[in-house]
Design a protein around this motif. Sequence first.
Motif, PDB file in Angstrom:
ATOM      1  N   ALA A  81       0.831  -1.207   0.000  1.00 26.45           N
ATOM      2  CA  ALA A  81       0.000   0.000   0.000  1.00 26.45           C
ATOM      3  C   ALA A  81       0.866   1.258   0.000  1.00 26.45           C
ATOM      4  O   ALA A  81       0.571   2.223  -0.716  1.00 26.45           O
ATOM      5  CB  ALA A  81      -0.930  -0.007   1.215  1.00 26.45           C
ATOM      6  N   GLN A  82       1.943   1.253   0.783  1.00 28.77           N
ATOM      7  CA  GLN A  82       2.825   2.426   0.837  1.00 28.77           C
ATOM      8  C   GLN A  82       3.562   2.637  -0.488  1.00 28.77           C
ATOM      9  O   GLN A  82       3.731   3.774  -0.926  1.00 28.77           O
ATOM     10  CB  GLN A  82       3.822   2.301   1.986  1.00 28.77           C
ATOM     11  N   TYR A  83       3.998   1.551  -1.115  1.00 32.27           N
ATOM     12  CA  TYR A  83       4.654   1.683  -2.414  1.00 32.27           C
ATOM     13  C   TYR A  83       3.677   2.227  -3.457  1.00 32.27           C
ATOM     14  O   TYR A  83       4.045   3.073  -4.273  1.00 32.27           O
ATOM     15  CB  TYR A  83       5.231   0.347  -2.892  1.00 32.27           C
ATOM     16  N   ARG A  84       2.465   1.749  -3.426  1.00 32.59           N
ATOM     17  CA  ARG A  84       1.483   2.239  -4.398  1.00 32.59           C
ATOM     18  C   ARG A  84       1.114   3.701  -4.102  1.00 32.59           C
ATOM     19  O   ARG A  84       0.891   4.483  -5.023  1.00 32.59           O
ATOM     20  CB  ARG A  84       0.260   1.355  -4.400  1.00 32.59           C
ATOM     21  N   HIS A  86       3.066   6.077  -2.455  1.00 32.44           N
ATOM     22  CA  HIS A  86       4.169   7.024  -2.618  1.00 32.44           C
ATOM     23  C   HIS A  86       4.945   6.826  -3.911  1.00 32.44           C
ATOM     24  O   HIS A  86       5.623   7.749  -4.352  1.00 32.44           O
ATOM     25  CB  HIS A  86       5.117   6.943  -1.416  1.00 32.44           C
ATOM     26  N   GLY A  87       4.888   5.649  -4.473  1.00 35.42           N
ATOM     27  CA  GLY A  87       5.463   5.372  -5.783  1.00 35.42           C
ATOM     28  C   GLY A  87       6.896   5.804  -5.986  1.00 35.42           C
ATOM     29  O   GLY A  87       7.756   5.611  -5.133  1.00 35.42           O
ATOM     30  N   ALA A  88       7.128   6.421  -7.135  1.00 34.13           N
ATOM     31  CA  ALA A  88       8.484   6.745  -7.578  1.00 34.13           C
ATOM     32  C   ALA A  88       9.188   7.720  -6.634  1.00 34.13           C
ATOM     33  O   ALA A  88      10.368   7.541  -6.332  1.00 34.13           O
ATOM     34  CB  ALA A  88       8.444   7.309  -8.991  1.00 34.13           C
ATOM     35  N   TYR A  89       8.480   8.753  -6.151  1.00 31.63           N
ATOM     36  CA  TYR A  89       9.168   9.694  -5.269  1.00 31.63           C
ATOM     37  C   TYR A  89       9.535   9.048  -3.936  1.00 31.63           C
ATOM     38  O   TYR A  89      10.562   9.370  -3.347  1.00 31.63           O
ATOM     39  CB  TYR A  89       8.364  10.992  -5.080  1.00 31.63           C
ATOM     40  N   GLY A  90       8.726   8.126  -3.466  1.00 29.40           N
ATOM     41  CA  GLY A  90       9.061   7.407  -2.238  1.00 29.40           C
ATOM     42  C   GLY A  90      10.298   6.539  -2.414  1.00 29.40           C
ATOM     43  O   GLY A  90      11.163   6.469  -1.548  1.00 29.40           O
ATOM     44  N   ILE A  91      10.387   5.892  -3.571  1.00 28.56           N
ATOM     45  CA  ILE A  91      11.567   5.081  -3.882  1.00 28.56           C
ATOM     46  C   ILE A  91      12.786   5.982  -3.982  1.00 28.56           C
ATOM     47  O   ILE A  91      13.844   5.690  -3.421  1.00 28.56           O
ATOM     48  CB  ILE A  91      11.347   4.272  -5.183  1.00 28.56           C
ATOM     49  N   PHE A  92      12.638   7.103  -4.690  1.00 28.76           N
ATOM     50  CA  PHE A  92      13.755   8.044  -4.856  1.00 28.76           C
ATOM     51  C   PHE A  92      14.262   8.526  -3.492  1.00 28.76           C
ATOM     52  O   PHE A  92      15.463   8.456  -3.204  1.00 28.76           O
ATOM     53  CB  PHE A  92      13.314   9.230  -5.716  1.00 28.76           C
ATOM     54  N   LEU A  93      13.366   9.014  -2.656  1.00 24.50           N
ATOM     55  CA  LEU A  93      13.783   9.542  -1.344  1.00 24.50           C
ATOM     56  C   LEU A  93      14.359   8.450  -0.444  1.00 24.50           C
ATOM     57  O   LEU A  93      15.339   8.680   0.262  1.00 24.50           O
ATOM     58  CB  LEU A  93      12.607  10.239  -0.661  1.00 24.50           C
ATOM     59  N   ARG A  95      15.947   5.804  -1.351  1.00 21.38           N
ATOM     60  CA  ARG A  95      17.277   5.402  -1.836  1.00 21.38           C
ATOM     61  C   ARG A  95      18.360   6.395  -1.425  1.00 21.38           C
ATOM     62  O   ARG A  95      19.541   6.109  -1.542  1.00 21.38           O
ATOM     63  CB  ARG A  95      17.272   5.253  -3.355  1.00 21.38           C
ATOM     64  N   LEU A  96      17.989   7.552  -0.959  1.00 19.56           N
ATOM     65  CA  LEU A  96      18.972   8.530  -0.491  1.00 19.56           C
ATOM     66  C   LEU A  96      19.341   8.321   0.977  1.00 19.56           C
ATOM     67  O   LEU A  96      20.256   8.967   1.477  1.00 19.56           O
ATOM     68  CB  LEU A  96      18.446   9.960  -0.696  1.00 19.56           C
ATOM     69  N   LEU A  97      18.639   7.436   1.659  1.00 17.59           N
ATOM     70  CA  LEU A  97      18.870   7.210   3.084  1.00 17.59           C
ATOM     71  C   LEU A  97      19.740   5.974   3.293  1.00 17.59           C
ATOM     72  O   LEU A  97      19.370   4.883   2.855  1.00 17.59           O
ATOM     73  CB  LEU A  97      17.532   7.014   3.813  1.00 17.59           C
ATOM     74  N   PRO A  98      20.884   6.136   3.956  1.00 18.60           N
ATOM     75  CA  PRO A  98      21.724   4.962   4.226  1.00 18.60           C
ATOM     76  C   PRO A  98      20.919   3.880   4.954  1.00 18.60           C
ATOM     77  O   PRO A  98      19.992   4.175   5.688  1.00 18.60           O
ATOM     78  CB  PRO A  98      22.830   5.523   5.122  1.00 18.60           C
ATOM     79  N   VAL A  99      21.275   2.666   4.776  1.00 16.35           N
ATOM     80  CA  VAL A  99      20.632   1.452   5.294  1.00 16.35           C
ATOM     81  C   VAL A  99      19.286   1.224   4.608  1.00 16.35           C
ATOM     82  O   VAL A  99      19.046   0.153   4.078  1.00 16.35           O
ATOM     83  CB  VAL A  99      20.489   1.455   6.829  1.00 16.35           C
ATOM     84  N   TRP A 100      18.401   2.230   4.576  1.00 18.06           N
ATOM     85  CA  TRP A 100      17.097   2.059   3.939  1.00 18.06           C
ATOM     86  C   TRP A 100      17.227   1.804   2.451  1.00 18.06           C
ATOM     87  O   TRP A 100      16.376   1.162   1.856  1.00 18.06           O
ATOM     88  CB  TRP A 100      16.201   3.286   4.176  1.00 18.06           C
ATOM     89  N   ARG A 101      18.299   2.331   1.835  1.00 22.13           N
ATOM     90  CA  ARG A 101      18.429   2.162   0.386  1.00 22.13           C
ATOM     91  C   ARG A 101      18.535   0.691   0.011  1.00 22.13           C
ATOM     92  O   ARG A 101      18.198   0.316  -1.100  1.00 22.13           O
ATOM     93  CB  ARG A 101      19.585   2.988  -0.165  1.00 22.13           C
ATOM     94  N   ALA A 102      18.963  -0.143   0.937  1.00 17.97           N
ATOM     95  CA  ALA A 102      19.099  -1.565   0.644  1.00 17.97           C
ATOM     96  C   ALA A 102      17.759  -2.298   0.639  1.00 17.97           C
ATOM     97  O   ALA A 102      17.617  -3.311  -0.038  1.00 17.97           O
ATOM     98  CB  ALA A 102      20.034  -2.224   1.650  1.00 17.97           C
ATOM     99  N   VAL A 103      16.771  -1.795   1.354  1.00 20.65           N
ATOM    100  CA  VAL A 103      15.491  -2.507   1.426  1.00 20.65           C
ATOM    101  C   VAL A 103      14.511  -2.081   0.348  1.00 20.65           C
ATOM    102  O   VAL A 103      13.498  -2.740   0.139  1.00 20.65           O
ATOM    103  CB  VAL A 103      14.836  -2.376   2.825  1.00 20.65           C
ATOM    104  N   VAL A 104      14.817  -0.993  -0.350  1.00 20.82           N
ATOM    105  CA  VAL A 104      13.894  -0.502  -1.368  1.00 20.82           C
ATOM    106  C   VAL A 104      13.701  -1.506  -2.513  1.00 20.82           C
ATOM    107  O   VAL A 104      12.559  -1.863  -2.830  1.00 20.82           O
ATOM    108  CB  VAL A 104      14.348   0.882  -1.897  1.00 20.82           C
ATOM    109  N   PRO A 105      14.770  -1.970  -3.164  1.00 18.87           N
ATOM    110  CA  PRO A 105      14.549  -2.860  -4.322  1.00 18.87           C
ATOM    111  C   PRO A 105      13.822  -4.168  -4.008  1.00 18.87           C
ATOM    112  O   PRO A 105      12.884  -4.525  -4.734  1.00 18.87           O
ATOM    113  CB  PRO A 105      15.961  -3.124  -4.849  1.00 18.87           C
ATOM    114  N   PRO A 106      14.186  -4.890  -2.937  1.00 15.08           N
ATOM    115  CA  PRO A 106      13.467  -6.147  -2.729  1.00 15.08           C
ATOM    116  C   PRO A 106      11.997  -5.949  -2.387  1.00 15.08           C
ATOM    117  O   PRO A 106      11.139  -6.703  -2.869  1.00 15.08           O
ATOM    118  CB  PRO A 106      14.224  -6.827  -1.575  1.00 15.08           C
ATOM    119  N   PHE A 107      11.689  -4.931  -1.597  1.00 15.65           N
ATOM    120  CA  PHE A 107      10.286  -4.720  -1.252  1.00 15.65           C
ATOM    121  C   PHE A 107       9.485  -4.194  -2.432  1.00 15.65           C
ATOM    122  O   PHE A 107       8.306  -4.507  -2.574  1.00 15.65           O
ATOM    123  CB  PHE A 107      10.142  -3.817  -0.028  1.00 15.65           C
ATOM    124  N   ALA A 108      10.124  -3.419  -3.302  1.00 11.71           N
ATOM    125  CA  ALA A 108       9.439  -2.992  -4.527  1.00 11.71           C
ATOM    126  C   ALA A 108       9.155  -4.204  -5.416  1.00 11.71           C
ATOM    127  O   ALA A 108       8.089  -4.297  -6.024  1.00 11.71           O
ATOM    128  CB  ALA A 108      10.286  -1.964  -5.271  1.00 11.71           C
TER     129      ALA A 108
END
Length: 182
Positions: A81-84, A86-93, A95-108
Amino acid sequence: MLAALENVFPFVPADSTVAVGAFLAGRGTLHAGVVFGVTWGCNVAGGVAVYWLARRYGRDFVTRPTGRRLLRAPVLAQIEAQYRRHGAYGIFLSRLLPVWRAVVPPFAGLAGLSAPRTLVPLALASGLWYGTLTLAVAAVGTNFDAVVSLVSRLNRVLGVVALGALIFVGVRIARRLKGDPQ
């Protein structure tokens, strides 16, 4: 290479390694464009690989007992639900955060987001992050003598301030021990 592994192991010191390469580029040992290009390429490639693996095998994994223990269905539904939302801007932001950038691709990938909706902001954020880091640290390497001079002057000023504070505290303690109320 560490920038690629960062997508699997968030605590890999990829940023520190890039900073060393960028510093060496600033000193003339390496080329900043190569440091950036290799880092960015590896980071995006690692993110793409993790995204595709999660998209292809993630759903099967989270329906098995081990996967259900690691990621419960309501949590996965909330992530989707959060990915849908916030979409692309949520992924973009993210990916700028250390540690969190690693969890973005698998959860997407698990959430079933399309490749363009995931990978374009992923690549742009990675480029911004590593480009900024490379340029900033290379500038420090290029101007290292000026930076050392500035830090040296700053340390002298801070040393004087610290000595003044130490004297002030010493005088206050001495007065209190003598019983002087001031």
